[in-house]
Design an enzyme around this catalytic site. Structure first.
Site, PDB file in Angstrom:
ATOM      1  N   LYS A 130       0.865  -1.194   0.000  1.00  0.00           N
ATOM      2  CA  LYS A 130       0.000   0.000   0.000  1.00  0.00           C
ATOM      3  C   LYS A 130       0.896   1.237   0.000  1.00  0.00           C
ATOM      4  O   LYS A 130       2.037   1.162   0.456  1.00  0.00           O
ATOM      5  CB  LYS A 130      -0.947  -0.030   1.199  1.00  0.00           C
ATOM      6  CG  LYS A 130      -0.295   0.221   2.566  1.00  0.00           C
ATOM      7  CD  LYS A 130      -0.469   1.671   3.008  1.00  0.00           C
ATOM      8  CE  LYS A 130       0.122   1.922   4.354  1.00  0.00           C
ATOM      9  NZ  LYS A 130       0.101   3.325   4.745  1.00  0.00           N
ATOM     10  N   HIS A 160      -1.599  -4.451   5.772  1.00  0.00           N
ATOM     11  CA  HIS A 160      -1.160  -5.315   6.867  1.00  0.00           C
ATOM     12  C   HIS A 160      -2.118  -5.291   8.062  1.00  0.00           C
ATOM     13  O   HIS A 160      -2.083  -6.178   8.911  1.00  0.00           O
ATOM     14  CB  HIS A 160       0.254  -4.953   7.322  1.00  0.00           C
ATOM     15  CG  HIS A 160       0.374  -3.615   7.973  1.00  0.00           C
ATOM     16  ND1 HIS A 160       0.673  -2.465   7.276  1.00  0.00           N
ATOM     17  CD2 HIS A 160       0.232  -3.234   9.260  1.00  0.00           C
ATOM     18  CE1 HIS A 160       0.725  -1.443   8.106  1.00  0.00           C
ATOM     19  NE2 HIS A 160       0.454  -1.878   9.316  1.00  0.00           N
ATOM     20  N   GLU A 198      -1.923   8.611  17.985  1.00  0.00           N
ATOM     21  CA  GLU A 198      -0.582   8.300  18.466  1.00  0.00           C
ATOM     22  C   GLU A 198       0.037   9.500  19.171  1.00  0.00           C
ATOM     23  O   GLU A 198      -0.189  10.650  18.767  1.00  0.00           O
ATOM     24  CB  GLU A 198       0.325   7.913  17.297  1.00  0.00           C
ATOM     25  CG  GLU A 198      -0.175   6.765  16.450  1.00  0.00           C
ATOM     26  CD  GLU A 198       0.703   6.548  15.231  1.00  0.00           C
ATOM     27  OE1 GLU A 198       1.385   5.521  15.186  1.00  0.00           O
ATOM     28  OE2 GLU A 198       0.714   7.416  14.339  1.00  0.00           O
ATOM     29  N   ASP A 217      -2.520   8.037   4.610  1.00  0.00           N
ATOM     30  CA  ASP A 217      -1.670   7.085   5.325  1.00  0.00           C
ATOM     31  C   ASP A 217      -2.482   6.113   6.160  1.00  0.00           C
ATOM     32  O   ASP A 217      -2.161   4.926   6.235  1.00  0.00           O
ATOM     33  CB  ASP A 217      -0.684   7.837   6.222  1.00  0.00           C
ATOM     34  CG  ASP A 217       0.264   6.896   6.954  1.00  0.00           C
ATOM     35  OD1 ASP A 217       0.851   6.020   6.287  1.00  0.00           O
ATOM     36  OD2 ASP A 217       0.429   7.034   8.179  1.00  0.00           O
ATOM     37  N   HIS A 222      -6.157   1.650   6.016  1.00  0.00           N
ATOM     38  CA  HIS A 222      -6.236   0.871   7.245  1.00  0.00           C
ATOM     39  C   HIS A 222      -7.586   0.989   7.947  1.00  0.00           C
ATOM     40  O   HIS A 222      -8.260  -0.006   8.219  1.00  0.00           O
ATOM     41  CB  HIS A 222      -5.133   1.309   8.214  1.00  0.00           C
ATOM     42  CG  HIS A 222      -3.750   1.067   7.700  1.00  0.00           C
ATOM     43  ND1 HIS A 222      -3.430   0.012   6.878  1.00  0.00           N
ATOM     44  CD2 HIS A 222      -2.583   1.736   7.898  1.00  0.00           C
ATOM     45  CE1 HIS A 222      -2.138   0.052   6.596  1.00  0.00           C
ATOM     46  NE2 HIS A 222      -1.613   1.088   7.196  1.00  0.00           N
ATOM     47  N   LYS A 322      -1.343  12.274  14.820  1.00  0.00           N
ATOM     48  CA  LYS A 322      -0.057  12.208  15.504  1.00  0.00           C
ATOM     49  C   LYS A 322       0.025  13.308  16.560  1.00  0.00           C
ATOM     50  O   LYS A 322      -0.756  14.248  16.555  1.00  0.00           O
ATOM     51  CB  LYS A 322       1.087  12.344  14.496  1.00  0.00           C
ATOM     52  CG  LYS A 322       1.207  11.161  13.542  1.00  0.00           C
ATOM     53  CD  LYS A 322       2.428  11.279  12.658  1.00  0.00           C
ATOM     54  CE  LYS A 322       2.606  10.043  11.804  1.00  0.00           C
ATOM     55  NZ  LYS A 322       2.876   8.821  12.583  1.00  0.00           N
TER      56      LYS A 322
END
Length: 449
Positions: A130, A160, A198, A217, A222, A322
């Site tokens: 990806k 993943h 995060e 991202d 995801h 983030k």
């Protein structure tokens, strides 16, 4: 196994440590050979020494296992966009081969055309990292190249997240327990939040992240895939085709965001200088390798609607960011409040919330119990499952080598995800949704007024 782009961080930090863990567990064929390929001119000895050093740092396996992995390796310098180079690496009379493209998106069209000249067979496989494309148009173009030029090998489009053992608990919780699936719908659920927040900042990833941002991202691939596991219906059969089909149908049920509503249903923001715990963090635009003119977001939130009777009227919010004050990676199903006449008798009762950890192996259910003197008290019922034995990339490699495509992305599934995100990207790039700011270590903003 041939890895194009083997000089990159993905190979040294994720792929080869995963191979080491599978080797230690005795799950790989003793005849497996791994050829690393990149444009860098280096010897096999130099490549092996580099991987050995990386395994020592990133793979918690004995020295004998590291040595066994290194013995699998060889290296060839090659231009992945050159048909002649790619044919030289693959070979005319090659054994069954998994070709792994650990490449940036802009190289994929040329790399796939070069691979088409090698005569990959039905016994071979092709893995594509990806992101698959950079928007809906480019994803369709890549799918067309694969359909016309590489119709024989099995295609593994990688996300993943779907191979993370913790993600599988969504499936187990829903379909292996009678108590949850009957209330997994709009009658009982008020809203669903899927978060990946995060405390980490850029951490040296400017080369990739500054060109992608939080929306591409994390949200587009995801978190969108996590959402499919919440949305999807029970598959008719427990096979790859059925499981992937219900995921695609789940994404098809998500309404395309309307341009006039994107300002109120999405948030884009980036962090400025601040403090996260005891750590002083510079502003994102001052991080090495960042181009401030790109206006890359470090926080993205998108709320979508679902056109399906099971979920009609239930908003799904996907958010990733983030430099957050506390980490949070979970699915949260917020159940509807109790009827008014009950709340009048028992004031302060909070709605139930079911939380499934995406990093930590917890399932938490917020409940109400009786307290002293005819009062109530809220508590969390928590169950923790066994921590994953292997990281996601170990599962990925094992599934690909065993030709098991169930937890990989189908071409039409990729296109549906881009179909949802494309209008948001256009609204953001057109300035219809302002780029807001939040100090590192503080909560991100809500939708712009």
């Amino acid at each position: 196994m041939v890895i194009f782009g083997a000089s990159g961080d993905l190979t040294s930090r994720l792929l080869m440590p995963a191979v080491a863990q599978l080797t230690e567990a005795g799950l790989l064929s003793p005849g497996l050979r791994i050829v690393g390929c990149a444009s860098t001119d280096r010897s096999t000895e130099d490549f092996c020494a580099h991987i050995a050093a990386e395994l020592k740092e990133h793979a918690a396996v004995p020295a004998a296992t590291r040595d066994a992995v290194v013995r699998m390796l060889s290296y060839q310098s090659a231009d992945v966009t050159s048909a002649e180079d790619v044919r030289r690496v693959i070979g005319e009379d090659h054994p069954d081969t998994l070709v792994y493209l650990a490449l940036p998106p802009f190289l994929l069209p040329s790399a796939l055309s070069a691979l088409a000249t090698t005569g990959l067979r039905t016994s071979d496989a092709l893995a594509i990292e990806k992101p698959f494309g950079s928007d809906l148009t480019s994803a369709r173009q890549l799918n067309e190249i694969l359909r016309l030029q590489l119709p024989e090998p099995t295609i593994f489009r990688i996300d993943h997240f779907l191979s993370n053992e913790l993600i599988h608990r969504v499936i187990a919780l829903r379909f292996l327990n009678r108590i949850f699936e009957p209330i997994w719908n709009a009658m009982h659920v008020e809203r669903v939040d899927i978060s990946w927040l995060e405390t980490l900042t850029l951490e040296g990833r400017a080369r990739y992240y500054d060109g992608a941002g939080a929306l591409k991202d994390m949200v587009q691939n995801h978190l969108m895939e996590v959402m499919t596991l919440v949305l999807m219906e029970t598959p008719a059969r427990l096979d790859a085709d059925s499981f992937r089909s219900v995921r695609v149908e789940a994404l098809r049920s998500v309404a395309t965001p309307l341009p006039e509503r994107i300002r109120s249903t999405s948030v884009r923001a980036r962090y400025t200088a601040g403090r996260i715990g005891s750590r002083q963090v510079p502003s994102y635009v001052d991080e090495p390798g960042v181009d401030p003119s790109r206006n890359t977001e470090t926080y993205a939130s998108l709320t979508v609607e679902v056109n399906h009777p099971r979920w009609a009227g239930v908003p799904f919010t996907l958010r990733s960011g983030k430099a957050q004050p506390v980490p949070s990676a979970e699915i949260a199903l917020h159940f509807r409040p109790l009827p008014r006449y009950v709340l009048d008798r028992w004031p302060g009762v909070e709605p139930n919330v079911l939380r499934l950890g995406l990093k930590e192996p917890y399932v938490r259910l917020g409940t109400t119990l009786n307290g002293p003197e005819r009062t109530t008290q809220s508590c969390q019922l928590e169950a923790c499952s066994t921590p994953p034995q292997f990281p996601a990339y170990a599962h990925l490699i094992l599934q690909m080598l065993n030709n098991q495509p169930m937890l990989f992305i189908r071409g039409d599934e990729v296109e549906e995800a881009w179909r949802i995100v494309d209008p948001v990207m256009k609204a953001w790039s057109g300035g219809n949704v302002p780029l807001q700011e939040y100090a590192a270590g503080t909560a991100p903003p809500g939708p712009a007024r």
